[in-house]
Design a protein around this motif. Structure first.
Motif, mmCIF file in Angstrom:
data_model
loop_
_atom_site.group_PDB
_atom_site.id
_atom_site.type_symbol
_atom_site.label_atom_id
_atom_site.label_comp_id
_atom_site.label_asym_id
_atom_site.label_seq_id
_atom_site.Cartn_x
_atom_site.Cartn_y
_atom_site.Cartn_z
ATOM 1 N N GLU A 65 1.041 -1.335 0.111
ATOM 2 C CA GLU A 65 0.020 0.140 -0.042
ATOM 3 C C GLU A 65 0.800 1.290 0.025
ATOM 4 O O GLU A 65 0.478 2.276 -0.772
ATOM 5 C CB GLU A 65 -0.945 -0.025 1.044
ATOM 6 N N VAL A 66 2.082 1.318 0.811
ATOM 7 C CA VAL A 66 2.982 2.468 0.643
ATOM 8 C C VAL A 66 3.490 2.649 -0.433
ATOM 9 O O VAL A 66 3.709 3.742 -1.067
ATOM 10 C CB VAL A 66 3.746 2.486 2.015
ATOM 11 N N GLN A 67 3.926 1.462 -1.362
ATOM 12 C CA GLN A 67 4.469 1.641 -2.582
ATOM 13 C C GLN A 67 3.532 1.971 -3.500
ATOM 14 O O GLN A 67 4.109 2.824 -4.400
ATOM 15 C CB GLN A 67 5.150 -0.013 -2.855
ATOM 16 N N ALA A 68 2.296 1.577 -3.473
ATOM 17 C CA ALA A 68 1.320 2.269 -4.478
ATOM 18 C C ALA A 68 1.222 3.614 -4.056
ATOM 19 O O ALA A 68 0.971 4.525 -5.282
ATOM 20 C CB ALA A 68 0.035 1.474 -4.345
ATOM 21 N N LEU A 69 1.204 4.181 -2.943
ATOM 22 C CA LEU A 69 0.866 5.547 -2.696
ATOM 23 C C LEU A 69 2.011 6.535 -3.078
ATOM 24 O O LEU A 69 1.647 7.493 -3.361
ATOM 25 C CB LEU A 69 0.597 5.661 -1.001
ATOM 26 N N ALA A 71 3.891 5.859 -5.412
ATOM 27 C CA ALA A 71 3.815 5.960 -6.790
ATOM 28 C C ALA A 71 2.940 6.677 -7.127
ATOM 29 O O ALA A 71 3.255 7.638 -8.226
ATOM 30 C CB ALA A 71 3.611 4.471 -7.606
ATOM 31 N N SER A 72 1.730 6.888 -6.602
ATOM 32 C CA SER A 72 0.635 7.881 -7.037
ATOM 33 C C SER A 72 1.272 9.138 -6.628
ATOM 34 O O SER A 72 0.817 10.110 -7.271
ATOM 35 C CB SER A 72 -0.632 7.292 -6.555
ATOM 36 N N TYR A 73 1.802 9.370 -5.636
ATOM 37 C CA TYR A 73 2.301 10.446 -5.141
ATOM 38 C C TYR A 73 3.239 11.034 -6.191
ATOM 39 O O TYR A 73 3.267 12.176 -6.382
ATOM 40 C CB TYR A 73 2.981 10.466 -3.974
ATOM 41 N N ARG A 74 4.240 10.255 -6.575
ATOM 42 C CA ARG A 74 5.148 10.659 -7.611
ATOM 43 C C ARG A 74 4.511 11.157 -8.806
ATOM 44 O O ARG A 74 4.772 12.276 -9.492
ATOM 45 C CB ARG A 74 6.317 9.434 -7.862
ATOM 46 N N GLU A 75 3.489 10.323 -9.383
ATOM 47 C CA GLU A 75 2.644 10.940 -10.526
ATOM 48 C C GLU A 75 1.961 12.332 -10.247
ATOM 49 O O GLU A 75 2.015 12.792 -11.175
ATOM 50 C CB GLU A 75 1.764 9.744 -10.899
ATOM 51 N N ALA A 76 1.343 12.466 -9.154
ATOM 52 C CA ALA A 76 0.905 13.685 -8.947
ATOM 53 C C ALA A 76 1.930 14.676 -8.768
ATOM 54 O O ALA A 76 1.448 15.760 -9.471
ATOM 55 C CB ALA A 76 0.015 13.560 -7.349
ATOM 56 N N GLN A 77 3.155 14.561 -8.143
ATOM 57 C CA GLN A 77 4.111 15.418 -8.190
ATOM 58 C C GLN A 77 4.397 15.797 -9.595
ATOM 59 O O GLN A 77 4.701 16.972 -9.967
ATOM 60 C CB GLN A 77 5.104 14.995 -7.201
ATOM 61 N N THR A 78 4.768 14.979 -10.497
ATOM 62 C CA THR A 78 4.966 15.060 -11.798
ATOM 63 C C THR A 78 3.925 15.922 -12.507
ATOM 64 O O THR A 78 4.409 16.774 -13.195
ATOM 65 C CB THR A 78 5.277 13.672 -12.561
ATOM 66 N N ALA A 79 2.763 15.808 -12.383
ATOM 67 C CA ALA A 79 1.585 16.150 -12.768
ATOM 68 C C ALA A 79 1.557 17.890 -12.567
ATOM 69 O O ALA A 79 1.326 18.480 -13.121
ATOM 70 C CB ALA A 79 0.244 15.554 -12.719
ATOM 71 N N ARG A 80 1.844 17.890 -11.050
ATOM 72 C CA ARG A 80 1.699 19.173 -10.485
ATOM 73 C C ARG A 80 3.084 20.021 -11.087
ATOM 74 O O ARG A 80 2.790 21.354 -11.456
ATOM 75 C CB ARG A 80 1.781 19.138 -9.095
ATOM 76 N N GLN A 81 3.997 19.408 -11.224
ATOM 77 C CA GLN A 81 5.174 20.177 -11.753
ATOM 78 C C GLN A 81 5.135 20.665 -13.213
ATOM 79 O O GLN A 81 5.546 21.581 -13.674
ATOM 80 C CB GLN A 81 6.456 19.398 -11.604
ATOM 81 N N SER A 82 4.376 19.478 -13.820
ATOM 82 C CA SER A 82 4.146 19.879 -15.371
ATOM 83 C C SER A 82 3.171 20.841 -15.399
ATOM 84 O O SER A 82 3.205 22.117 -16.383
ATOM 85 C CB SER A 82 3.470 18.892 -16.091
ATOM 86 N N VAL A 83 2.114 21.202 -14.759
ATOM 87 C CA VAL A 83 1.278 22.425 -14.478
ATOM 88 C C VAL A 83 1.826 23.575 -14.220
ATOM 89 O O VAL A 83 1.537 24.635 -14.937
ATOM 90 C CB VAL A 83 -0.025 21.938 -13.793
ATOM 91 N N GLU A 84 2.677 23.461 -13.135
ATOM 92 C CA GLU A 84 3.357 24.592 -12.971
ATOM 93 C C GLU A 84 4.173 24.957 -14.026
ATOM 94 O O GLU A 84 4.463 26.495 -14.052
ATOM 95 C CB GLU A 84 4.129 24.281 -11.499
#
Length: 184
Positions: A65-69, A71-84
Motif C-alpha cells: 500500500e505504501v509503495q502504491a501511494l 507511486a501515485s504521489y510521484r505521479e501527482a508531483q510530476t503532474a503538478r510540476q508539469s502544470v506549474e
C-alpha cells in the motif's frame, strides 16, 4: 549424569515395586502424558508460527500500500510540476491570441471585453479573462474556434459559454475565455 541418576532413583525404586499390571498402566499413562505434552508444545509452536505469518502478511500488505501511494504521489508531483511549468511559461496575450484564432476560424468578434487580472487559489496564480460576444455565428465555426483556442500554448480555457438560436440558422453566443499564469 550421576546427579541425574540420584534424582530419579526414588521414582525408579517406586516403579520397580509395582506389579506388572501396574507398571503397564503407569507406562501407558506416562506415554499419554508425554503425547499430550508433545501435542501441546507442537500446537503452541504452530499458533506462534501462524501469528508470525499473519503479522508478516499484514506488514507486506501495508508495504505494498505504501509503495502504491508513493507511486501515485510521484505521479501527482510530476503532474503538478508539469502544470506549474505550463503556468510559469504561459505568457499569452489573450486579446491578440483570440483575434488570431478567430480570423483563422473565419469569425469576426464584434465585442471583446477584457477583465482585470484576478488572483485565484492561494494567490500564486493569476487569471486573465476576456468576454466575447458573437451575434450571428455558425455553430461549426464557433466550435472550431473554441477548440483551437483551448489547444493553444499555455493554459487557455473556455470558462463560460451561452448559446441562443437565431431564426436564420445561426447562433448568438457569449463566452468567457481565460488564461492562467504563475504570479512572479
Amino acid at each position: 549424569m550421576a546427579k541425574l541418576q540420584e534424582a530419579f532413583a526414588p521414582a525408579q525404586q517406586w516403579f520397580e515395586r509395582l506389579s506388572d499390571r501396574e507398571r503397564r498402566m503407569v507406562s501407558i499413562a506416562g506415554a499419554a502424558v508425554a503425547v499430550f505434552v508433545v501435542f501441546a508444545i507442537l500446537m503452541s509452536f504452530a499458533n506462534s508460527a501462524s501469528g508470525y505469518r499473519k503479522r508478516t502478511q499484514d506488514k507486506l500488505a501495508k508495504l505494498q500500500e505504501v509503495q502504491a501511494l508513493a507511486a501515485s504521489y510521484r505521479e501527482a508531483q510530476t503532474a503538478r510540476q508539469s502544470v506549474e511549468n505550463q503556468l510559469t511559461s504561459s505568457n499569452v496575450q489573450l486579446i491578440s491570441y483570440i483575434e488570431d484564432k478567430a480570423t483563422a476560424a473565419g469569425l469576426q468578434v464584434p465585442n471583446m471585453t477584457p477583465k482585470g487580472d484576478i488572483p485565484i487559489g492561494d494567490g500564486k496564480i493569476q487569471e486573465s479573462s476576456v468576454e466575447l460576444t458573437f451575434t450571428d455565428v455558425d455553430l461549426r465555426k464557433l466550435t472550431d474556434f473554441l477548440r483551437t483556442v483551448e489547444s493553444g500554448p499555455g493554459v487557455v480555457k473556455v470558462k463560460y459559454l451561452r448559446i441562443e438560436p437565431r431564426p436564420s440558422d445561426t447562433l448568438a453566443a457569449w463566452t468567457t475565455v481565460a488564461t492562467y499564469r504563475m504570479k512572479q
